[in-house]
Scaffold this active site. Structure first.
Site, short mmCIF file in Angstrom:
data_model
loop_
_atom_site.label_atom_id
_atom_site.label_comp_id
_atom_site.label_asym_id
_atom_site.label_seq_id
_atom_site.Cartn_x
_atom_site.Cartn_y
_atom_site.Cartn_z
CG HIS A 1 43.52 37.64 43.04
ND1 HIS A 1 43.39 37.52 41.64
CD2 HIS A 1 42.61 37.26 43.78
CE1 HIS A 1 42.50 36.23 41.81
NE2 HIS A 1 42.08 36.32 43.00
N GLY A 2 45.80 41.89 43.24
CA GLY A 2 46.51 42.84 44.00
C GLY A 2 47.63 43.41 43.48
#
Lengths: 487, 317
Positions: free
Chosen positions: A321-322
Site C-alpha cells: 500500500h505504501g
C-alpha cells in the site's frame, strides 16, 4: 485522468460509442489507444515503463508455455523480477535509502542519494495484474496470449488500469477476444454502477475528507473526541473512495459488455477479521492468498509456520500500500488481529456459550460486527496518519475521550470539539454514512438492485435524476484524487 | 442503441438544464470570489490582494473620476495575499479579464511587501507558489455566467447552499458586489477591533513573517503587468494604509519596499501613490483591511490623487 473529472465525462461516452461503431477486429486497438490516452493524461513518459513490463511479460508468457524444465522457471523469475524491480525502483527505493541514511545517521554530504521521481500512477495494480498472468501461465492454468495487442490491453484496460480490480487472465483475457454487442441491460447496469460509484466518491468520500484531512494533518490541534470521529469518518471515506472507484471501473467496463470482478462486499458487515478480508479489496487479498500465502505453504505447515506465513503476508500487503512505516504497521496489526483470532477461537466460543450469546444470534452478530469495525478503524489511523508518531499520538489521545465527554456534557461547551468544518456538515456526514449503511442492509434483505429494476420507468428515471442532482448539489468537486491512486 | 442514446441525451439535457438553473442562483453571497469569474472582460481594473478587494470601492472611483474618465466603470479584480500576489498566475488571470480593445482604461495596482514575496526558502521558484493550486490557476474560464467550472472545482460548500440561500437570505458579513468590491460588514466596537487586530498581527508575526521572502520574480511580474496594461490606459501603483503594527511587520519584511516601488514607477513613467504615511487617518477591521466607511474616504483620496496627477501630467505615453 480522474473518473470524477469533466475530461472523463467526455472521454467515456466517446470511447464507448466509437467502440460499438467500430468493426470487431479494430476494437482491441481502439480500446488500447484509449487506455494509452487515459494513462498518459497523468505523466505521459511513464507509459514507457508500462510497455517495458508488457513486452517482458508477453515474451515470458510465450516462452514459459513452450519451454520445458528450468527454463520455464527462469523466465517466470525474469518476468516477476522485472515487475518487482520496477516497483522497487519507483516506489520503494527512497524508503529504503531514507531508512539506511537514518539508521547509519549519515549527514547530508555522506547520505545516499534519493531519486526525485514521481510514482507512476497505478504501478502496484498493473504490475500485480501482469504478475498474475505469468504465474497462471507457469502453473498451466491459462494459455499464453499470442496477440500482443490483446495482452497489452489486458494490462492497460483503462477502467481498471490505475486502481484495479486486479484481474486474473482467466476472467478477462477471453473477453477481449469475444465479439461484444450493445446490450441495453449491460448499459443500464453499467451506468447505474457508475452513478452509485460517483455518489460514493464525490458525495460521501470527498465530503468526509474535508473533515478527516485537517484532523489527520494536524492531530495536536484536536481533542480525542474529534480524532475518534475523524477515524470513523476515514473508515467510511476510504471505503467509499475505493469501492466507489471500483464501481465506476466495473460500470464503465460493463457498459461495453466486459465483466470485471467484484472488489468489495459490504466489508464493515464482517463478523471477523478473516471475513473482513474476504469482503475488502477482494482482488488484492485473493492475489496474496493465491500467489504468496499458498506458495509459502499456507496452513499446510506447522502451526507456528502457518502463523508466520499469515503475518508475513499481511506485512507485505501493508508494504504494497505504501512505502512508509505506517502502512507496514497497519499490515502488521491486521496480521496480529488474524493470528489472535485464530489462537483464541476456542476460548471465545466458550465465552460466547457461557454468556448465552450464541443463542441470541442477532446480538452476537451485532457485537462481532462492532468489534471488527472498531479494530479495523484503529488500524485505519495508522494507514492514514502522516507518520508513526502522529498515529500513536492519535491513538493515545483517544484515552481522553471519557473525560472530554463528561466535561462537555456538564459545561455544555461543545466548541472544544473544534470541528474543522461547520457542525451542520458534520451532521450531514453522519447522515450520509447512515444512508450508505441503510442501502447495504436493504441490499442484503431485499436485493435492492433487482427490486429497483422492477419499478416503473418514471420511478427509475426520477431516481437517476435525483442521484445526479445529489452528486452536483452535495458533492465535492475540488480535484480530490482517489486515495488508492497513490498505490 | 439508438433508442438508448436518445433517452440518455434527453436525460443529460434535463440534468444540464437543471444544473444550469441552479448555478444561475449563485450571487455575491456564494463566496468571496465567484462573481469575479462571471463578469465580462473589463476596461478598467483594480488589482491586488484582499486589502484592495475590501479597501478600494469602484463605485466611488467611477463617481469621482467621471470628468477625467467619462463612462468609467472600474472593476475590482483583487483576491487575497495567497490567491493574487503578483506572479504568473495573477498575470494570466489579468490577461483573461482585460478587454484588450480598451485604450483609455484606468488601472489601480495595489502593492505591498506581501504581494511581491513568496512563502518559501526559494522565493523565485514559481513551482512553489501557493496560488498554483488555487482558483485563479485552476479555473480556465473567467467570463462565463454562470461559471460551472468555478462552482464545481472551487466552491467548497455544497451547491445545495445556492438554493438554501435563495429561500432564506443569509446574514453574510461578506458580500461580493457586481463591481467586484467585497463589502465586509462586521462589528467595529473598539475592543472587538483591537482583539481582531492583535490576532491578525500575531498570525502574521508567527505564520508569515518568518517564512515570506522578497521575490524578484514577483517584482518582474508586477513590471510585466504594468507593461501589459500600458497600452490600454493609465496605471497607478497604490500602497494602501494599514495599522501601525502591521506596518512595523512590513518594515521588517522589506524595509526597502518604497524605494523599490518608487524606482519601478520612475522606470515605467507611472505614479506611485503611497498612503502608508497617512495610515492614522483611517480605521481598520483587523489592522490589515480597511473598514467600509474608511474605504469610501480612501477611495475618494485615491481619486483625488489621480486628479492631481492628471492635472500635473503625471503620465506621458
Amino acid at each position: 485522468m480522474l473518473f470524477n473529472s469533466f475530461e472523463f465525462l467526455l472521454f467515456f461516452p466517446i470511447v464507448t460509442i466509437l467502440y460499438f461503431l467500430l468493426p470487431h477486429k479494430f476494437r482491441w486497438f481502439h480500446l488500447l489507444a484509449a487506455s494509452c490516452i487515459f494513462y498518459m493524461y497523468f505523466v505521459p513518459v511513464y507509459i514507457l515503463i508500462l510497455f517495458f513490463t508488457i513486452i517482458i511479460d508477453y515474451i515470458a508468457g510465450i516462452v514459459i508455455e513452450n519451454a520445458q524444465g528450468a527454463k520455464r522457471k527462469w523466465y517466470l523469475i525474469i518476468s516477476l523480477g522485472a515487475n518487482i524491480g520496477v516497483l522497487a525502483i519507483f516506489k520503494y527505493y527512497n524508503f529504503f535509502i531514507d531508512n539506511i541514511n537514518d539508521f547509519f545517521n549519515l549527514t547530508s554530504e555522506a547520505s545516499l542519494p534519493l531519486l526525485t521521481i514521481l510514482l507512476p500512477i497505478g504501478l502496484s495494480f498493473h504490475t500485480f495484474q501482469a504478475m498474475s498472468y505469468t504465474i497462471e501461465v507457469y502453473r498451466g492454468n491459462h494459455p499464453a496470449e499470442r496477440h500482443f495487442g490483446i495482452y497489452s490491453l489486458y494490462v492497460m484496460f483503462y477502467p481498471q488500469l490505475v486502481a484495479g480490480p486486479i484481474e486474473r487472465p482467466q476472467n478477462v483475457l477471453h473477453q477481449f477476444h469475444e465479439r461484444k454487442y450493445f446490450d441495453y441491460h449491460n448499459a443500464v447496469w453499467g451506468l447505474r454502477l457508475i452513478l452509485w460509484g460517483m455518489f460514493k466518491k464525490v458525495v460521501i468520500a470527498d465530503r468526509l475528507s474535508l473533515f478527516t484531512n485537517p484532523v489527520f494533518n494536524d492531530p495536536q490541534d484536536y481533542p480525542g473526541t474529534t480524532i475518534l470521529i475523524a477515524a470513523i469518518f476515514f473508515a467510511f471515506q476510504i471505503f467509499c473512495d475505493f469501492s466507489g472507484y471500483s464501481d465506476i471501473a466495473l460500470g464503465t467496463a460493463r457498459v461495453m459488455g466486459f465483466h470485471l470482478m467484484t472488489n468489495f462486499n459490504k466489508p464493515y458487515h464482517a463478523r471477523s477479521i478473516s471475513e473482513f478480508w474476504k469482503r475488502w479489496h477482494i482482488s488484492l487479498s485473493t492475489w496474496f492468498k493465491d500467489y504468496l500465502y499458498i506458495s509459502l505453504g499456507g496452513n499446510r505447515v506447522t502451526l507456528p509456520r502457518a502463523y508466520f506465513n499469515l503475518f508475513l503476508v499481511f506485512i507485505i500487503s501493508g508494504f504494497w500500500h505504501g512505502a512508509n512505516w505506517t502502512f507496514i504497521i497497519w499490515g502488521a496489526l491486521h496480521g496480529f488481529y488474524s493470528i489472535f483470532a485464530l489462537v483464541t477461537k476456542d476460548t471465545r466460543n466458550r465465552i460466547n456459550k457461557a454468556l448465552g450469546l450464541s443463542k441470541v444470534q442477532w446480538l452476537d452478530n451485532t457485537l462481532n460486527v462492532l468489534i471488527v469495525f472498531a479494530l479495523v478503524t484503529i488500524s485505519w489511523i495508522f494507514f492514514r496518519a502522516n507518520n508513526v508518531q502522529d498515529a500513536f499520538y492519535m491513538i493515545q489521545k483517544l484515552r481522553s475521550i471519557p473525560g472530554e465527554l463528561v466535561h462537555m456534557l456538564s459545561t455544555r461547551q461543545f466548541a472544544q470539539l473544534n470541528f474543522p468544518v461547520y457542525t451542520p456538515y458534520v451532521l450531514l456526514n453522519f447522515a450520509l454514512i447512515a444512508f450508505l449503511e441503510l442501502s447495504h442492509v436493504l441490499q442484503i434483505k431485499y436485493d435492492l438492485a433487482d427490486k429497483f429494476s422492477e419499478r416503473p420507468g418514471y420511478f427509475r428515471w426520477s431516481a437517476y435524476f435525483l442521484g445526479v442532482l445529489a452528486i452536483f448539489l452535495i458533492g465535492v468537486f475540488e480535484k480530490q484524487q482517489f486515495i488508492y491512486f497513490q498505490f | 442503441m439508438k433508442r438508448f442514446l436518445f433517452k440518455s441525451s434527453l436525460f443529460l439535457f434535463l440534468v444540464f438544464t437543471s444544473f444550469l438553473y441552479i448555478s444561475s442562483l449563485a450571487d455575491g453571497n456564494t463566496d468571496p470570489f465567484y462573481l469575479r469569474f462571471t463578469s465580462p472582460k473589463q476596461t478598467s481594473l483594480i488589482l491586488g490582494t484582499s486589502r484592495a478587494a475590501q479597501g478600494i470601492q469602484p463605485a466611488v472611483l467611477d463617481a469621482k473620476l467621471d470628468e477625467i474618465y467619462p463612462e468609467l466603470k472600474t472593476y475590482n479584480f483583487s483576491f487575497t495575499v495567497v490567491h493574487s500576489p503578483y506572479g504568473p498566475v495573477y498575470y494570466q488571470a489579468i490577461n483573461k479579464k482585460l478587454d484588450k480593445d480598451t485604450k483609455n482604461g484606468l488601472f489601480i495596482l495595489a502593492v505591498d511587501p506581501w504581494a511581491i514575496s513568496t512563502k518559501s526558502e526559494q522565493p523565485d521558484d514559481t513551482t512553489r507558489f501557493l496560488e498554483n493550486e488555487l482558483s485563479l490557476a485552476t479555473t480556465h474560464f473567467y467570463n462565463l455566467n454562470p461559471n460551472l467550472e468555478y462552482l464545481l472545482e472551487n466552491h467548497n460548500t455544497p451547491l445545495a447552499s445556492l438554493i438554501f440561500n435563495k429561500i432564506a437570505e443569509p446574514e453574510n458579513q461578506m458580500i461580493l458586489k457586481d463591481n467586484g468590491w467585497l463589502e465586509v460588514s462586521i462589528p467595529m466596537k473598539s475592543s472587538v477591533v483591537e482583539e481582531r487586530t492583535l490576532e491578525k498581527v500575531e498570525e502574521y508575526k508567527k505564520n508569515m513573517l518568518p517564512y515570506y521572502k522578497f521575490s524578484a520574480v514577483r517584482l518582474q511580474y508586477l513590471a510585466k503587468t504594468i507593461n501589459l496594461l500600458r497600452n490600454h490606459g493609465d496605471i497607478y501603483l497604490v500602497r494602501l494604509p494599514v495599522d501601525d503594527r502591521m506596518y512595523a511587520l512590513e518594515q521588517k519584511l522589506m524595509p526597502e519596499f518604497d524605494t523599490l516601488l518608487n524606482k519601478l514607477a520612475v522606470e515605467n513613467n507611472i505614479a506611485y501613490i503611497n498612503f502608508i504615511n497617512s495610515r492614522k487617518n483611517y480605521r481598520y477591521t483587523d489592522g490589515n483591511h480597511i473598514e467600509k466607511d474608511s474605504g469610501t474616504r480612501l477611495t475618494a483620496d485615491i481619486a483625488s490623487a489621480i486628479r492631481k496627477g492628471k492635472q500635473y501630467s503625471f503620465h506621458k505615453k
